[in-house]
Every structure is written in C-alpha cells, then in structure tokens.
Design a protein around this motif. Structure first.
Motif, PDB file in Angstrom:
ATOM      1  N   GLU A   6       0.840  -1.193   0.000  1.00 59.16           N
ATOM      2  CA  GLU A   6       0.000   0.000   0.000  1.00 59.16           C
ATOM      3  C   GLU A   6       0.876   1.245   0.000  1.00 59.16           C
ATOM      4  O   GLU A   6       1.774   1.377   0.839  1.00 59.16           O
ATOM      5  CB  GLU A   6      -0.925   0.023   1.215  1.00 59.16           C
ATOM      6  N   ARG A  64      -6.878  -1.226  -4.098  1.00 57.33           N
ATOM      7  CA  ARG A  64      -6.293  -2.569  -3.961  1.00 57.33           C
ATOM      8  C   ARG A  64      -6.793  -3.437  -5.107  1.00 57.33           C
ATOM      9  O   ARG A  64      -8.003  -3.584  -5.319  1.00 57.33           O
ATOM     10  CB  ARG A  64      -6.666  -3.181  -2.614  1.00 57.33           C
ATOM     11  N   PRO A  98      -0.098  -7.673  -1.024  1.00 53.88           N
ATOM     12  CA  PRO A  98      -1.154  -6.866  -1.637  1.00 53.88           C
ATOM     13  C   PRO A  98      -0.626  -6.088  -2.839  1.00 53.88           C
ATOM     14  O   PRO A  98       0.511  -5.614  -2.833  1.00 53.88           O
ATOM     15  CB  PRO A  98      -1.572  -5.919  -0.501  1.00 53.88           C
ATOM     16  N   TYR A 105      -1.431  -2.825  -5.245  1.00 55.43           N
ATOM     17  CA  TYR A 105      -2.208  -1.587  -5.286  1.00 55.43           C
ATOM     18  C   TYR A 105      -1.942  -0.815  -6.569  1.00 55.43           C
ATOM     19  O   TYR A 105      -0.820  -0.797  -7.087  1.00 55.43           O
ATOM     20  CB  TYR A 105      -1.840  -0.680  -4.107  1.00 55.43           C
TER      21      TYR A 105
END
Length: 301
Positions: free
Chosen positions: A146, A156, A262, A264
């Motif tokens: 992030e 996301r 993650p 992004y």
C-alpha cells in the motif's frame, strides 16, 4: 521574474552545457549565454561555476534548479489535465511498476489496451524504486504494497503469493520433492535476498535456504527466475500470477508459499478526473476480473 530566462536556465542546468541547451532550445550558444548572464545580474548572484568540462550549479543555482524542476512538473500536470478535458483517450501515460509484474503480467496485456486506445503513448518504467507520484515522476503506479505517500488515490487490485514451480521434464529427471527436506538435492532458483523485492518473498527464500539446499541460481528479478525455471534448471520461487500464462509450470510442495502480498494501483489526486488514468484503471480491473473468472472456471472443471 522572466519566465523565458527561467526556461533557458533550466535547460542549461539540466544539460550542463550552453551548447547542448542551445540545441534543445533551438538557440545559439551566445543567445543562451546572454540570457544566463542577464538572469544572474537580475538575481545578483552566480548560478554556475564555469570550467573546461562544462557547467556546475552553485549553491544558489541548485536552489533555483529545484524550483524550476518543481515548476515544470506542475506545468506538466496542468497540461495533462487540459488534454484530459476532451472526450478521447490519448497522450502520454507514464506507468511505473516492478520489473517482475511489469514484464510477466502487464506487458503482455498491453496490446489489447492499445487496440482500444491507439493514440495512447505509454512510458512503462520497470524498476523496484518507488517513484514520487505527487511530484509527477510517474502518472500511475502498480505497487506490491500500500502506498504511503499522501495525496494519492489508491485501489487494492489483488493479492499475490510466492510459490514453488518447476517444469515436468525437470521433475521427471530429478524427482518431485514431497517435503521441505527433499529440496536439499535440487537446485533452487530465486531472487537474491539482498536484491530489492517484497519482504514476503525474501522471507520464504530465507526459510527454504535453511534446508541445506546444495545448488542455487539467484537472479535480481522474477523475469530471470521464470526463464531459468522454464528451461529446466531447477525449482523456481515465483509469483502465482505467472501460472496462467505458463501452464507448463507445475506447482511443487502445495503447502509451501509466502504470506499474501497486496497489489495496489495508485495515482495523484490531481489526476482523479484524467481520462487516460480512468481508461488504464478500468482496463487493469477488467483484466484481473477475467483472470479470476478463468481460474475459477479451471477449478470447477
């Protein structure tokens, strides 16, 4: 302040040479020199140290160059917003992402984007360095964490895990590991843990290395890891998104994988209304949705 003189100063500071700056500006060296002298006189200071090898900014010159650089970036942003006021999707779009994601996932999907928007001019910057989006080092970024910078729109996209893969010919020749300890006689292909990468991937490699693996091949990006794995050199540590485009990869040790990483998409707030950004964002989301559906269909077959 004379904007034309500032423009010429910026070109000279960027080029480090009156001659090269003149070529860029389509001005003679003497005309450029006169403008720089006039600017220095108006400010009452020296902006360049002059020597045989070229020009070097003084401390005062560095301050002014920082200011003109910021001004140019703001002007670029203004021009981009003006261009985005028309209906068509066209013009420059600077996209930054990691070498692995850019080369293994994004690049091969860009032909479809270009077919939809043939007037786009994409500058794809593949590097691990996090570029400064608010300062317009890039227009949009796809990052493996992030973003922490302020004044960014962030979305996301998905999650990624690092897993172990090999081609069947390698496994036929060397055997298929059943446990982590069975990795010892195999060659492990991975990113060097000292190279810039997501921490989850580095932790997985560190864990694998504790199992007395005798032979390794380390590469500084996942594109190289993939090529070595596809050529049967060993068992590769790769992001799971590569398997759709390379079905010949066989997963090794199903229970072994990294923590979730993650992914992004981010861009500056000031580009929220940009049609180019919107077109790119919707295209990426569409591609991810289609990939998930194909994976789901494959599991149900």
């Amino acid at each position: 302040m004379d904007w034309d003189k500032l423009r010429i100063f910026h070109a000279v500071a960027d080029a480090g040479s009156l001659t090269h700056a003149g070529e860029t500006l389509n001005l003679s060296q003497s005309a450029v020199s006169r403008q720089i002298r006039a600017l220095e006189e108006s400010l009452g200071t020296t902006l360049f140290h002059r020597h045989a090898r070229g020009l070097i900014l003084t401390e005062q010159g560095e301050l002014l160059f920082d200011a003109t650089t910021a001004m140019n970036k703001r002007l670029d942003a203004a021009v981009a917003r003006i261009r985005d006021s028309v209906e068509e999707v066209f013009g420059d779009l600077r996209v930054t992402t990691t070498t692995g994601f850019g080369s293994l996932w994004l690049a091969k999907r860009l032909p479809l984007l270009y077919r939809r928007y043939p007037d786009l001019k994409i500058d794809l910057m593949l590097e691990e360095k996090v570029l400064d989006l608010p300062m317009r080092e890039a227009d949009v970024a796809i990052r493996m964490k992030e973003p922490s910078q302020a004044d960014l729109v962030r979305l996301r996209l998905m999650t990624v895990r690092m897993r172990l893969y090999a081609v069947q010919s390698y496994l036929d020749a060397h055997g298929t590991p059943e446990t982590m300890d069975d990795l010892a006689p195999h060659r492990l292909i991975c990113q060097n843990t000292t190279s810039t990468q997501v921490s989850a991937g580095a932790r997985l490699v560190h864990e694998l290395m504790t199992h007395s693996i005798r032979s390794t091949l380390t590469v500084n990006n996942y594109f190289g890891v993939l090529q070595a794995t596809l050529n049967g050199l060993g068992i590769g540590v790769l992001p799971d998104y590569v398997t759709e485009d390379h079905p010949q990869l066989v997963r090794v040790l199903d229970g072994v994988e990294s923590n979730e990483v993650p992914v992004y998409l981010a861009y500056p707030e000031e580009l929220r209304a940009s049609r180019r950004i919107a077109a790119f964002r919707e295209f990426i989301l569409e591609q991810i949705t289609e990939q998930r559906q194909r994976q789901k269909d494959g599991l149900e077959m």
